[in-house]
Design an enzyme around this catalytic site. Structure first.
Site, PDB file in Angstrom:
ATOM      1  N   ARG A 212      -1.240 -12.252  52.165  1.00  0.00           N
ATOM      2  CA  ARG A 212      -2.448 -12.105  52.653  1.00  0.00           C
ATOM      3  C   ARG A 212      -2.799 -13.785  53.410  1.00  0.00           C
ATOM      4  NH1 ARG A 212      -4.346 -10.081  47.398  1.00  0.00           N
ATOM      5  NH2 ARG A 212      -4.799  -7.802  47.890  1.00  0.00           N
ATOM      6  N   PHE A 228      -7.878   0.635  53.707  1.00  0.00           N
ATOM      7  CA  PHE A 228      -7.325   0.623  52.713  1.00  0.00           C
ATOM      8  C   PHE A 228      -7.624  -0.483  51.954  1.00  0.00           C
ATOM      9  CE2 PHE A 228      -4.094   3.412  54.639  1.00  0.00           C
ATOM     10  CZ  PHE A 228      -4.501   4.751  54.410  1.00  0.00           C
ATOM     11  N   ASP A 250     -11.606   2.231  52.924  1.00  0.00           N
ATOM     12  CA  ASP A 250     -11.122   2.508  51.708  1.00  0.00           C
ATOM     13  C   ASP A 250     -12.461   4.105  51.823  1.00  0.00           C
ATOM     14  OD1 ASP A 250      -9.094   1.395  48.904  1.00  0.00           O
ATOM     15  OD2 ASP A 250     -10.499   2.716  48.714  1.00  0.00           O
ATOM     16  N   ALA A 279      -8.552   7.165  55.846  1.00  0.00           N
ATOM     17  CA  ALA A 279      -8.160   6.483  56.565  1.00  0.00           C
ATOM     18  C   ALA A 279      -7.851   7.010  58.510  1.00  0.00           C
ATOM     19  CB  ALA A 279      -7.256   5.891  55.692  1.00  0.00           C
ATOM     20  N   ASP A 299      -2.542  -0.611  54.697  1.00  0.00           N
ATOM     21  CA  ASP A 299      -1.988  -1.184  52.833  1.00  0.00           C
ATOM     22  C   ASP A 299      -2.166   0.058  52.216  1.00  0.00           C
ATOM     23  OD1 ASP A 299      -0.825  -2.341  50.815  1.00  0.00           O
ATOM     24  OD2 ASP A 299      -2.712  -3.299  49.816  1.00  0.00           O
ATOM     25  N   CYS A 339       4.614   0.170  50.148  1.00  0.00           N
ATOM     26  CA  CYS A 339       4.597   0.175  48.169  1.00  0.00           C
ATOM     27  C   CYS A 339       5.302   1.114  47.551  1.00  0.00           C
ATOM     28  CB  CYS A 339       3.241   0.339  47.414  1.00  0.00           C
ATOM     29  SG  CYS A 339       1.724   1.094  47.344  1.00  0.00           S
TER      30      CYS A 339
HETATM   31  N1  SAH Z   1      -5.090  -3.277  50.026  1.00  0.00           N
HETATM   32  C1  SAH Z   1      -6.247  -3.024  48.436  1.00  0.00           C
HETATM   33  C2  SAH Z   1      -4.649  -2.360  47.905  1.00  0.00           C
HETATM   34  C3  SAH Z   1      -4.796  -0.943  48.411  1.00  0.00           C
HETATM   35  S1  SAH Z   1      -4.281   0.568  47.031  1.00  0.00           S
HETATM   36  C4  SAH Z   1      -5.898  -5.125  48.247  1.00  0.00           C
HETATM   37  O1  SAH Z   1      -5.150  -5.993  49.523  1.00  0.00           O
HETATM   38  O2  SAH Z   1      -6.457  -4.963  47.193  1.00  0.00           O
HETATM   39  C5  SAH Z   1      -4.819   1.707  48.700  1.00  0.00           C
HETATM   40  C6  SAH Z   1      -6.071   1.974  48.483  1.00  0.00           C
HETATM   41  O3  SAH Z   1      -6.085   2.738  49.300  1.00  0.00           O
HETATM   42  C7  SAH Z   1      -6.926   2.184  47.286  1.00  0.00           C
HETATM   43  O4  SAH Z   1      -8.015   1.290  46.968  1.00  0.00           O
HETATM   44  C8  SAH Z   1      -7.611   3.666  47.562  1.00  0.00           C
HETATM   45  O5  SAH Z   1      -8.359   3.752  46.749  1.00  0.00           O
HETATM   46  C9  SAH Z   1      -7.133   3.967  49.299  1.00  0.00           C
HETATM   47  N2  SAH Z   1      -7.092   4.838  49.144  1.00  0.00           N
HETATM   48  C10 SAH Z   1      -6.271   6.249  48.414  1.00  0.00           C
HETATM   49  N3  SAH Z   1      -6.131   6.936  50.094  1.00  0.00           N
HETATM   50  C11 SAH Z   1      -6.958   6.712  50.390  1.00  0.00           C
HETATM   51  C12 SAH Z   1      -6.990   7.603  52.090  1.00  0.00           C
HETATM   52  N4  SAH Z   1      -7.125   8.797  52.249  1.00  0.00           N
HETATM   53  N5  SAH Z   1      -8.318   6.909  52.630  1.00  0.00           N
HETATM   54  C13 SAH Z   1      -9.150   5.382  52.312  1.00  0.00           C
HETATM   55  N6  SAH Z   1      -8.326   5.029  51.528  1.00  0.00           N
HETATM   56  C14 SAH Z   1      -7.660   5.752  51.084  1.00  0.00           C
END
Ligand code: SAH
Length: 397
Positions: A212, A228, A250, A279, A299, A339
């Site tokens: 970041r 996400f 999200d 997403a 992410d 990840c």
């Molecule tokens: N970018 C965040 C971490 C992301 S973790 C940070 O920097 O803190 C992954 C995230 O994706 C979670 O918050 C989860 O709720 C979301 N997620 C999982 N599947 C998803 C989907 N199909 N569409 C949107 N969000 C999703």
């Protein structure tokens, strides 16, 4: 040393001697040391076929990873003073890295405490035990954490799915202190209200902090899409660096609800919006609406949790990146991450490149991203290296 011996078959000591910490169940000489003689989490001496001890660890007869080495040699029993020592070594790294007490304090195997994760949010600690060996030692771990850090609260966030591999239940409980009070994650000048009980994982993703930072210096004046987003870590940090307009997306209602408050708390409420959506669906909708962003951050959660999902997962990363590029303005920046340990770094970049060719775009990879140094990589244990990403410039072909 009093610990019962866990004998390895001939040759199965080589990986441990090369630095690894795991013993797989098929490597145990079960004629000499039947796994059924051990209870989950029992301490043991790990011994090679000649009878020479490699070190001390703990056993789980129910797991594919039958034992994990905690200390080499037989000098240090697996007790609270060893845990205190490991915590102090881990702490001294984090204090060297960060000015404030907000970080991953313990990253399992890489910090010599296999199966244990601890995140620090000032005077609140959120811990996860993912093995029977650590789960059984929760009290010793608590005492060690209290001794070294004197926290106000310690939460056990033991709801990770991988606990099932060790036949452990999912439980979230207070390990020390009184419940209540607000908990914050801090990155630089910014502060995020987190939920150590109901949030995701330990409540915050410290592994992206330095990544970041990298984006922050490119964000001023830009229109940013944070996919996400969880609590808006990327997006709110970009807004704080002067991004003109940030959209966080999200699927989690709880996450999306707290974004506005976190943006407000950091003085960027007017420039950050949050939407709850899938997403993939949302990217398609933005594409149809011809919305364009200068920066798109992708992410996602791990699309490849097990090796057998690798092919399907690779496709999902490629599709996601292609969708991301379709809502990118001309000469925009794509921040793409994975990840999934099972997705090699090169495969992520390949997916981006394939997507770009399909859309007739040209990609310049500018900055490689990796997990923050409070998630150190153990060079002998490939699984400890999991986060990879890129900041790419995307141009017309
Ligand atoms: N970018 C965040 C971490 C992301 S973790 C940070 O920097 O803190 C992954 C995230 O994706 C979670 O918050 C989860 O709720 C979301 N997620 C999982 N599947 C998803 C989907 N199909 N569409 C949107 N969000 C999703």
């Amino acid at each position: 040393m009093e610990y019962p011996a866990l004998y390895l078959k001939r040759g199965e000591d080589a990986r441990l001697r090369a630095g690894h910490l795991w013993v797989f169940s098929n490597e145990v000489d079960v004629e000499r040391s039947p796994l059924t003689a051990f209870a989950p989490g029992d301490a043991c001496a790990i011994v090679d076929h000649r009878g020479k001890a490699i070190g001390i660890g703990y056993v789980n007869p129910n797991s594919l990873i039958a034992a994990r080495l905690v200390a080499r040699g037989l000098d240090h029993p697996l007790d609270s003073s060893l845990i205190v020592h490991r915590l102090n070594v881990a702490l001294s790294l984090r204090e060297r890295l960060y000015a404030q007490p907000y970080y991953r304090l313990v990253f399992g195997e890489a910090d010599g405490l296999p199966g244990l994760t601890v995140d620090r949010f000032g005077d609140v600690l959120v811990a996860q035990a993912t093995t029977a060996g650590m789960d059984r030692r929760k009290e010793e771990i608590r005492d060690a954490l209290v001794k070294v850090l004197k926290p106000r609260q310690l939460w056990w966030k033991n709801d990770a799915g991988i606990r099932a591999l060790e036949h452990l239940p999912e439980v979230v409980e207070l390990g020390h202190g009184e419940p209540g009070g607000e908990v914050f994650a801090r990155e630089g000048r910014l502060e995020f209200l987190i939920d150590p009980v109901g949030g995701q994982k330990t409540g915050w993703f410290y592994d992206q902090r330095e990544n970041r930072d990298q984006l922050a210096r490119l964000a001023a004046g830009k229109r940013v899409l944070d996919m996400f987003s969880y609590l808006g870590g990327w997006g709110i940090r970009a807004a704080a660096e002067g991004a003109s307009d940030v959209v966080c997306v999200d699927a989690s209602a709880a996450a999306v609800e707290s974004i506005a408050a976190n943006a407000e708390r950091n003085g960027v409420g007017a420039r950050v919006r949050a939407t709850r959506a899938d997403a993939f669906d949302h990217l398609r909708a933005l594409r149809e609406a011809r919305e364009r962003f200068d920066v798109v951050i992708l992410d996602p959660p791990a699309f490849i949790k097990r090796k057998k999902d690798a092919a399907e997962g690779r496709l999902a990363y490629r599709r996601l990146n292609e969708l991301g590029m379709q809502v990118l303005a001309r000469d925009g920046l794509l921040v793409t991450c994975s990840c999934s340990h099972h997705l090699p770094r090169a495969a992520l970049l390949d997916g981006v490149q394939q997507g770009a060719r399909h859309l007739d775009r040209q990609v310049q990879m500018l900055i490689a991203l990796q997990q923050a140094p409070d998630h150190p990589v153990h060079p002998a244990i490939a699984e400890t290296e999991y986060l990879k990403g890129f900041i790419c410039r995307v141009l017309p072909a």
